[in-house]
Design a protein around this motif. Structure first.
Motif, short mmCIF file in Angstrom:
data_model
loop_
_atom_site.label_atom_id
_atom_site.label_comp_id
_atom_site.label_asym_id
_atom_site.label_seq_id
_atom_site.Cartn_x
_atom_site.Cartn_y
_atom_site.Cartn_z
N TRP A 183 -13.73 -1.43 -0.70
CA TRP A 183 -14.31 -1.47 0.64
C TRP A 183 -14.49 -2.94 0.99
N ARG A 207 -11.44 0.42 4.14
CA ARG A 207 -11.27 1.01 2.80
C ARG A 207 -9.79 1.08 2.47
N ARG A 222 -9.39 3.00 7.28
CA ARG A 222 -8.88 3.04 5.91
C ARG A 222 -7.37 3.20 5.92
N ASP A 281 -8.84 0.50 -5.50
CA ASP A 281 -9.60 0.84 -4.30
C ASP A 281 -10.66 -0.21 -4.01
N GLU A 289 -7.53 3.03 -0.28
CA GLU A 289 -7.52 4.08 -1.31
C GLU A 289 -6.15 4.05 -1.97
#
Length: 184
Positions: free
Chosen positions: A115, A17, A66, A113, A19
């Motif tokens: 995934w 991930r 992440r 963002d 962010e």
């Protein structure tokens, strides 16, 4: 979006991930964030569902990690995440690192963002102006996926692991690192 979230049960090897926001409006975090703002201790039960998911991912031999791109000085929300959520995620087995926004900008990291699942599928997260998730654009287009694989590698290579970043920022964990959840 339910189909997208099932992807967490379908991937085989790794999920990553990125962010990039300094604030997320997540229903599950609203009460803990208010407790943080009031200087009250956290009830770790709100962290259990994600910790259970992370442990399940690790048990099946996969990995999860992440990188959070952050503005400095850190926002109140990012401090909350770094001290009240991320440490317990790390305890459960998630790899978390921090990338200061000026470094990300210098590297050309895209501002958005996502995934990335098994270097095969990308879910680009779309948020409204208040930080609430509106939808996820999912693609398996190999050209797009390769771009996001590249950015994952760049971010990981330049980010600071949370355990190292916290003391540098003058912060310490409020939940996690020393707190472990019971296996459910």
């Amino acid at each position: 979006m339910a189909d997208f979230f099932r992807t967490f049960d379908d991937f085989r090897h790794q999920v990553f991930r990125l962010e990039t926001l300094d604030f997320y409006d997540s229903k599950s975090e609203r009460v803990p964030l208010e407790r943080f703002r009031a200087g009250l201790p956290q009830d770790p039960s709100w962290l259990g569902p994600w910790a259970d998911r992370v442990r399940a991912i690790n048990r099946r031999g996969a990995s999860i990690g992440r990188v959070h791109v952050v503005s400095e000085p850190l926002t109140e929300y990012v401090i909350f995440e770094m001290t009240c959520a991320y440490p317990s995620n790390i305890d459960a087995g998630e790899e978390i690192a921090i990338l200061p926004r000026p470094t990300a900008e210098k590297l050309g990291v895209p501002d958005g963002d996502y995934w990335l699942f098994d270097d095969e599928r990308v879910g680009r997260m779309v948020y409204d102006d208040d930080g609430a998730l509106t939808h996820v654009d999912v693609t398996s287009d190999p050209v797009v996926v390769d771009e996001y694989v590249h950015w994952r590698q760049v971010c990981r290579a330049n980010a600071v692991p949370l355990r190292q970043y916290l003391p540098r920022a003058g912060l310490r964990s409020q939940i996690g690192f020393e707190h472990h959840f019971q296996e459910g």
